[in-house]
Design an enzyme around this catalytic site. Structure first.
Site, short mmCIF file in Angstrom:
data_model
loop_
_atom_site.label_atom_id
_atom_site.label_comp_id
_atom_site.label_asym_id
_atom_site.label_seq_id
_atom_site.Cartn_x
_atom_site.Cartn_y
_atom_site.Cartn_z
N ASN A 397 39.49 42.40 35.99
CA ASN A 397 39.61 42.27 37.43
C ASN A 397 40.36 43.46 38.02
O ASN A 397 39.74 44.40 38.54
CB ASN A 397 40.30 40.93 37.75
CG ASN A 397 40.29 40.61 39.22
OD1 ASN A 397 40.07 41.47 40.05
ND2 ASN A 397 40.54 39.36 39.57
N ASP A 398 41.68 43.49 37.88
CA ASP A 398 42.47 44.57 38.50
C ASP A 398 41.98 45.96 38.11
O ASP A 398 41.99 46.89 38.93
CB ASP A 398 43.95 44.48 38.07
CG ASP A 398 44.60 43.22 38.59
OD1 ASP A 398 44.05 42.61 39.53
OD2 ASP A 398 45.66 42.84 38.06
N VAL A 399 41.58 46.11 36.84
CA VAL A 399 41.24 47.46 36.35
C VAL A 399 39.93 47.97 36.94
O VAL A 399 39.52 49.10 36.66
CB VAL A 399 41.20 47.51 34.80
CG1 VAL A 399 42.54 47.14 34.22
CG2 VAL A 399 40.09 46.63 34.24
#
Ligand code: NAP
Length: 471
Positions: A397-399
């Site tokens: 997600n964040d990456v």
């Protein structure tokens, strides 16, 4: 008798120590790649065995029964624990082992204090290095235990803080520990003062790590690891043990480098991490939850995605924390094999902080026998996304969040990301619209070329492989 004296000669022992730390350094260089890592680890272990033998020879007398009991207990606890630990529990295992190192350092310093009657007749540098080792070793021991407790969920993962007074209290406790140490160097031989110093350092270790959220723990553990290394090196100076100095400095330097790399890859400063209050597993202010995304989210089915994959020329798999949680790595490997059998090119995009510990994705994929050449580092794979037919994001997600490049107000602004949005088509496998570690929405999910395949990573990937077989 002659042989015994030769074996205990200082020159011979120094040669053994030099061989030992040469092996540490050579072994460490093997850890730079997965092919040489196991061998490197073994070489360093041989170095450690030589250093232990040299130290036991140097001591000459000493309580052999106690040493044997200690080694037996350590082996009985350490070997099965290391063999049985799950890959996902590795960070807390490292925290525990690191804590043991810090604990050993402060106990040795205490023993030296007692043996010398409070450094009576010892040079000042001996007292200074020994007290430094005691304070940092104690901070590291208690801090690592808290880190272990948080990761093992024995303690709440959320930040536990004293509020605004936190930094002031930390500073006062640190000052108390240093004041005790200064009084001892100045000539006090009071053991009570030494114990008070250890207690102040212990409180400091707790106070520093409790405010840090569970998910920031890998960075903190790496930092504490650097502390343990420095305290061990200081013990080496005090005890005049070159192998301990070199080993301690290697741990101190590599721990510092790793901490910095992780902080840079997360776009957070080390002081900001230590200040705490982030990564408690909750959602940070300003984040929205399921269904609150600005823009339309397109949901897809395994059958549709399987068709896209089957006719793709190049597929890039982007694994993240969700793949680790679902233990989907073997299913992912099966899907990749099925695609390759159809002539589809498959590679894996590895972000340096995907998952929850350094090398998390590499380890999981290696466990599933993914060929190492297919794992591509972020800088290497990013230009390839523009030529990629399908970017298959599995529990990451964040990456992948473009806000890191486009939204200066985002907590991850500036963090380098995988440019999956450049792919012709992006498929994201996750269970819901819930955020990841940073607790923020991912604007990737509302992009026109993105489709969400909702479900557990392992189940969804297995469904894709099954659907692919029908095409
Ligand atoms: P992430 O941003 O934490 O997102 C993981 C996603 O996986 C979640 O959004 C979750 O969504 C999904 N998920 C969880 N369980 C799943 C399951 N069983 N099946 C499918 N999906 C599942 O992970 P990431 O992209 O790997 O990024 C890592 C983050 O951790 C970064 O912010 C990094 O800074 C941080 N971090 C990394 C390290 C490190 O050393 N690697 C250390 C500390 C912090 P759903 O709940 O909707 O399924």
């Amino acid at each position: 008798m002659l042989a015994t004296t030769f074996l205990q000669q200082a020159d011979f022992l120094h040669v053994l120590y030099i061989v030992a730390f040469a092996l540490f350094i050579y072994g460490l260089s093997g850890l730079t790649g997965p092919r040489t890592a196991v061998r490197g680890n073994r070489i360093a272990a041989v170095g450690m065995a030589i250093a232990v033998i040299a130290t036991l020879l140097a001591r000459g007398e000493g309580n052999w029964a106690l040493i044997v009991i200690g080694v037996a207990l350590g082996t009985a606890v350490g070997v099965p624990a290391a063999r049985r630990v799950h890959m996902t529990a590795m960070p807390q295992m490292v925290a525990l082992f690191n804590g043991v190192g810090g604990g050993a350092v402060f106990l040795i310093a205490w023993a030296e204090f007692r043996n010398t009657g409070g450094y009576l007749g010892e040079p000042t540098y001996f007292a200074v290095f020994s007290l430094f080792a005691a304070i940092i070793g104690s901070v590291s021991f208690w801090g690592s235990n808290i880190a272990f407790g948080k990761l093992q969920e024995l303690l709440p993962g959320r930040p536990i803080t004293l509020g605004r007074s936190q930094q002031l209290v930390n500073a006062l406790v640190a000052a108390a520990a240093v004041a005790c140490a200064v009084a001892i160097v100045a000539g006090s031989h009071s053991q009570l003062l030494f114990i008070l110093m250890l207690i102040a350092a212990a409180v400091l270790g707790n106070l520093v790590v409790l405010p840090i959220g569970g998910a920031d723990m890998p960075v903190v553990i790496s930092l504490l690891n650097a502390f343990t290394g420095l305290s061990a090196a200081a013990t080496g100076v005090a005890l005049n043990n070159p192998a301990l100095i070199v080993a301690g400095m290697i741990v101190g330097a590599s721990g510092s480098i790793l901490t910095n790399l992780m902080a840079v890859a997360m776009n957070r400063s080390i002081p900001a991490i230590i200040a705490g209050g982030f990564g408690g597993g909750g959602v940070v202010a300003g984040a929205t939850g399921a269904g609150e995304h600005a823009g339309t989210v397109r949901s897809t089915t395994a059958a549709d995605v399987a068709v896209q994959l089957a006719y793709a020329r190049q597929v890039v798999i982007v694994p993240g924390y969700g793949m680790a949680v679902a233990q989907a790595q073997h299913a992912v490997r099966e899907l990749a094999k099925a695609l390759e059998a159809r002539g589809v090119g498959v590679s894996y995009a590895i972000h340096p902080v995907a998952g929850r510990m350094p090398g998390h994705m590499n380890v999981l994929l290696a466990e599933a026998d993914v060929p190492y050449e297919q794992l591509r580092e972020m800088d290497d794979i990013n230009p390839e996304f523009a030529r990629t037919d399908v970017a298959l994001v599995i529990g990451a997600n964040d990456v992948t969040n473009p806000a890191a490049k486009t939204n200066p107000g985002s907590p991850i602004y500036g963090m380098p990301i995988l440019d999956v949005e450049d792919a012709n088509s992006v498929v994201v496998i996750k269970r819901s619209m819930n955020p990841g570690f940073a607790g923020i929405d991912n604007e990737l999910y509302t992009r026109p070329n993105t489709a969400m395949l909702f479900g557990d990573a392992k189940t969804a990937v297995s469904e894709l492989t099954a659907e692919l077989a029908n095409i």
